[in-house]
Enzyme design. Structure first.
Site, PDB file in Angstrom:
ATOM      1  CE  LYS A   1      -1.393  -1.344   6.157  1.00 51.15           C
ATOM      2  NZ  LYS A   1      -0.581  -0.445   5.340  1.00 51.15           N
TER       3      LYS A   1
ATOM      4  CB  VAL B   1      -1.732  -6.945  -4.112  1.00 52.77           C
ATOM      5  CG1 VAL B   1      -1.296  -8.139  -3.269  1.00 52.77           C
ATOM      6  CG2 VAL B   1      -1.302  -5.641  -3.436  1.00 52.77           C
TER       7      VAL B   1
ATOM      8  CE  LYS C   1      -4.641  -1.917   3.264  1.00 54.60           C
ATOM      9  NZ  LYS C   1      -3.516  -1.849   2.377  1.00 54.60           N
TER      10      LYS C   1
ATOM     11  N   GLY D   1       2.447   2.769  -7.101  1.00 50.99           N
ATOM     12  CA  GLY D   1       1.523   1.691  -6.704  1.00 50.99           C
ATOM     13  C   GLY D   1       1.467   1.475  -5.202  1.00 50.99           C
TER      14      GLY D   1
HETATM   15  N1  HSE Z   1      -1.558   1.950   0.867  1.00 47.38           N
HETATM   16  C1  HSE Z   1      -0.860   1.078   1.740  1.00 47.38           C
HETATM   17  C2  HSE Z   1       0.434   1.760   2.185  1.00 47.38           C
HETATM   18  C3  HSE Z   1      -0.581  -0.214   1.028  1.00 47.38           C
HETATM   19  O1  HSE Z   1       0.800   2.773   1.588  1.00 47.38           O
HETATM   20  O2  HSE Z   1       1.051   1.302   3.147  1.00 47.38           O
HETATM   21  C4  HSE Z   1      -0.040  -1.305   1.893  1.00 47.38           C
HETATM   22  O3  HSE Z   1      -0.942  -1.687   2.887  1.00 47.38           O
END
Ligand code: HSE
Length: 403
Positions: A200, A12, A100, A182
């Site tokens: 989240k 990111v 998060k 990624g």
């Molecule tokens: N690892 C997280 C996902 C990255 O796969 O959603 C984004 O928050």
């Protein structure tokens, strides 16, 4: 000129710097001022990077530099992110984060510091990757009483489930592809065991219902126990299995959970595949509003980060719009009192199943071994369900939800 520091040059972080420079001219027009990335913090060396002159290994360089207006935290985890973000806010710098874990654990405290220092603390990228959800929930939907939020909030697990459902691919192979693309966290346990989704939904719940929800206090289950057999049984009734985070509020109490769920193939969330996320927000005035887009990956997530940077650069004191209270946990409905239907796969006779669960709906699949049954129960609370299950040989169970 605005000066920006980026903490972390991973997936990111590098995407953020890339967008900040590729779109510099148009972003500067939007901000009404020029900017530069003055520092990139990373312990690794990047001698061949076009930004090689910006790298530092010392956070002190950044926090002590009065010229730095905005700190972008994309380190992940909380070990370094928490003290660095806190120190940056206390030094009067706005902070933008995609983290998060940080927001779910320390959001109330960090928002409070930001308010006291009259700076911004933004985290649009922390939920839903490239999907705008934090600001729409906090601003565009603020006239509503939010009754419920339910979402596919993790790209990695949705990618894995899609590969299992559509291609019959095994779990490990699908996870490896998600890591290569990624999408996955550094430690993918956070994805596959549901912790990322849990963080989240805690953030969305805090924004919607005004009280901090600590991830450790809510039921969190991932997708590691889902099998291709479960996928096949659910397919026979036109349903799919998705990892869902949901939170609803009634009479001041919040029901919140992260778990795999069997959902109807015609539902709004059923067709959300691959790395895509979708978040359904049910407002009392709007009814259902669904947000959809890429939930993970370099540029989608960096897009949300850079949008926050643009607003932080334009407006110094907008954090007042975004806040929630720290809280006791007594507003969370205990897990044992939550009710759902359940899909169950068991080694049992239909007579035993019906003795325990009454009328159920049976499911079938090709080549099921004799003695195996799969069925869907009526709505039942978690405690009663667990008690009944202790009387038969349950292979697996999944909640059934209507979204
Ligand atoms: N690892 C997280 C996902 C990255 O796969 O959603 C984004 O928050």
């Amino acid at each position: 000129m605005k000066k920006i520091a980026v903490l972390g040059y991973g997936v990111v972080g590098s995407g953020t710097v890339e967008i900040l420079y590729n779109h510099k001219e148009s972003i500067e027009k939007k901000i009404g001022e020029s900017y530069e990335v003055k520092y990139i913090l990373d312990l690794r060396d990047f001698p061949d990077s076009p930004y090689a002159d910006k790298f530092t290994k010392s956070f002190d360089d950044i926090v002590n530099d009065k010229e730095v207006d905005i700190v972008v935290e994309v380190l992940g985890g909380v070990k370094f992110a928490y003290p660095y973000v806190k120190a940056s806010l206390e030094a009067g710098k706005s902070v933008v984060t995609s983290n998060k874990e940080l927001v779910a654990a320390y959001g109330a405290e960090l928002l409070k510091i930001a308010r006291e220092k009259d700076v911004n603390f933004f985290f649009e990228a922390s939920v839903g990757g490239g999907i705008p959800i934090i600001r729409p929930l906090n601003q565009c939907l603020s006239a509503n009483k939010i009754d419920e939020i339910a979402g596919i909030l993790n790209g990695t697990t949705n990618f894995i489930l899609t590969k299992m459902i559509k291609e019959g691919m095994g779990f490990d192979e699908a996870l490896k592809i998600a890591q290569d693309l990624g999408y996955a966290e550094k430690d993918p346990t956070a994805d596959v065991e549901g912790h990322d989704t849990c963080r989240k939904i805690c953030i969305l719940s805090a924004l919607a219902f005004g009280k901090h929800v600590y991830p450790d206090n809510i039921h969190t289950e991932g997708i590691t126990k889902i099998t291709l057999e479960d996928v096949k049984y659910c397919e026979s009734i036109g349903s799919v299995i998705k990892l869902i985070g949901y939170a609803s509020e009634k009479d001041g109490k919040v029901t919140i959970m992260t778990c795999p769920a069997v959902i109807d193939g015609d539902s709004q969330l059923a067709g959300v595949n691959d790395v895509f996320n979708a978040i359904l927000v049910r407002g009392d005035a709007t009814g259902d509003v669904v947000f959809y887009g890429k939930g993970a990956g370099k540029l989608p997530t960096a897009s949300a980060v850079v949008s926050d940077v643009i607003i932080a650069a334009k407006e110094k004191s907008t954090t007042r719009m975004m806040s929630w209270e720290d809280s006791e946990q007594n507003f969370i409905v205990p897990e044992s009192e939550i009710s759902n239907s359940f899909y169950v796969r068991a080694n049992a006779s239909k007579a035993d199943v019906e003795k325990l669960f009454g009328n159920v709906r049976y499911l079938s699949r090709e080549n099921a071994p004799s003695g195996e049954v799969a069925f869907i129960t009526d709505v039942i609370n978690e405690k009663t369900f667990a008690e009944k299950c202790s009387n038969i040989d349950v292979i697996g169970s999944i909640r059934v939800m209507n979204y």
